[in-house]
Design a protein around this motif. Sequence first.
Motif, PDB file in Angstrom:
ATOM      1  N   HIS A   1       0.886  -0.808  -0.096  1.00  0.00           N
ATOM      2  CA  HIS A   1       0.592  -0.435   0.093  1.00  0.00           C
ATOM      3  C   HIS A   1       0.511   1.154   0.123  1.00  0.00           C
ATOM      4  CE1 HIS A   1      -2.974  -3.292   1.836  1.00  0.00           C
ATOM      5  NE2 HIS A   1      -3.656  -2.576   0.587  1.00  0.00           N
ATOM      6  N   VAL A   2       2.141   1.185  -0.920  1.00  0.00           N
ATOM      7  CA  VAL A   2       2.744   2.186  -1.010  1.00  0.00           C
ATOM      8  C   VAL A   2       1.971   3.757  -1.423  1.00  0.00           C
ATOM      9  CG1 VAL A   2       5.324   2.969  -1.611  1.00  0.00           C
ATOM     10  CG2 VAL A   2       4.688   0.914  -1.468  1.00  0.00           C
ATOM     11  N   THR A   3       2.341   4.800  -0.833  1.00  0.00           N
ATOM     12  CA  THR A   3       1.508   6.194  -1.848  1.00  0.00           C
ATOM     13  C   THR A   3       3.702   6.874  -1.758  1.00  0.00           C
ATOM     14  OG1 THR A   3       1.836   6.664   0.604  1.00  0.00           O
ATOM     15  CG2 THR A   3      -0.390   5.972   0.584  1.00  0.00           C
ATOM     16  N   PRO A   4       3.141   7.473  -2.214  1.00  0.00           N
ATOM     17  CA  PRO A   4       4.158   8.612  -2.533  1.00  0.00           C
ATOM     18  C   PRO A   4       4.709   9.386  -1.441  1.00  0.00           C
ATOM     19  CG  PRO A   4       1.611   9.884  -3.994  1.00  0.00           C
ATOM     20  CD  PRO A   4       1.688   7.819  -3.233  1.00  0.00           C
ATOM     21  N   SER A   5       4.281   9.360  -0.965  1.00  0.00           N
ATOM     22  CA  SER A   5       4.823  10.362   0.617  1.00  0.00           C
ATOM     23  C   SER A   5       5.093   9.076   1.346  1.00  0.00           C
ATOM     24  CB  SER A   5       3.454  10.715   1.036  1.00  0.00           C
ATOM     25  OG  SER A   5       3.979  11.258   2.667  1.00  0.00           O
ATOM     26  N   LYS A   6       5.240   7.730   1.312  1.00  0.00           N
ATOM     27  CA  LYS A   6       6.190   6.451   1.678  1.00  0.00           C
ATOM     28  C   LYS A   6       6.633   6.468   1.084  1.00  0.00           C
ATOM     29  CE  LYS A   6       1.782   3.549   3.956  1.00  0.00           C
ATOM     30  NZ  LYS A   6       0.992   2.617   3.419  1.00  0.00           N
ATOM     31  N   LEU A   7       7.083   6.779  -0.793  1.00  0.00           N
ATOM     32  CA  LEU A   7       7.739   6.070  -1.106  1.00  0.00           C
ATOM     33  C   LEU A   7       9.091   7.282  -0.946  1.00  0.00           C
ATOM     34  CD1 LEU A   7       9.367   4.691  -3.327  1.00  0.00           C
ATOM     35  CD2 LEU A   7       8.262   5.785  -4.716  1.00  0.00           C
ATOM     36  N   ARG A   8       8.860   8.120  -1.074  1.00  0.00           N
ATOM     37  CA  ARG A   8       9.515   8.903  -0.856  1.00  0.00           C
ATOM     38  C   ARG A   8      11.036   9.259   0.829  1.00  0.00           C
ATOM     39  NH1 ARG A   8      11.198  14.549  -2.382  1.00  0.00           N
ATOM     40  NH2 ARG A   8       9.871  14.274  -3.867  1.00  0.00           N
ATOM     41  N   LYS A   9       9.876   9.023   1.594  1.00  0.00           N
ATOM     42  CA  LYS A   9      10.643   8.570   3.101  1.00  0.00           C
ATOM     43  C   LYS A   9      11.312   7.163   3.456  1.00  0.00           C
ATOM     44  CE  LYS A   9       6.499  10.669   5.939  1.00  0.00           C
ATOM     45  NZ  LYS A   9       5.409  11.057   6.517  1.00  0.00           N
TER      46      LYS A   9
END
Length: 160
Positions: free
Chosen positions: A136-144
């Motif tokens: 359930h990766v989101t753009p925010s999670k990916l950046r982090k």
Amino acid sequence: MESSQLESILKGRSSQPHLLIEVLQDVQECCGYVPEDAMRRISEILGVPLIEVYRVASFYKAFKLTPSGKNIITMCMGTACHVRGAQLLADQASGHLKVEPGEMTEDGLFSIEHVNCLGACALGPIVTENASSHHHVTPSKLRKLIDKLRSEEEGGACNA
Ligand code: FES
């Protein structure tokens, strides 16, 4: 790849073209990819035309023709992940790291790879880094995630 490593892999395999895949596997395992100069030497020693060595090495996904970064970000681009935003994540990863899939960052720390399905479709979009899987990766999670990996490489504190 050091030439002594390659010569060690090729030792006892002279003029045995049927060993091509086995030799390519050994080079891949040793070096993380199959360099062009290794393909030339393999061609000479096994007696396989260079074009055939290249054809086999480029056909199988198990063989890489360019070096990978220390951290490999693998992004699932399969249908289930695609409909949940995988392309947005892929674009973000490429933009953030300034590399396209299959390329390595200038500092050698990251590579991005795309795959078709990682077998956890219900949890998509899926991204793996090295041996860890993230769902359930989101753009925010990916950046982090990328920033955390970079921070760890630089020996700093975690930004996540
Ligand atoms: S499509 Fe992404 S895990 Fe299957």
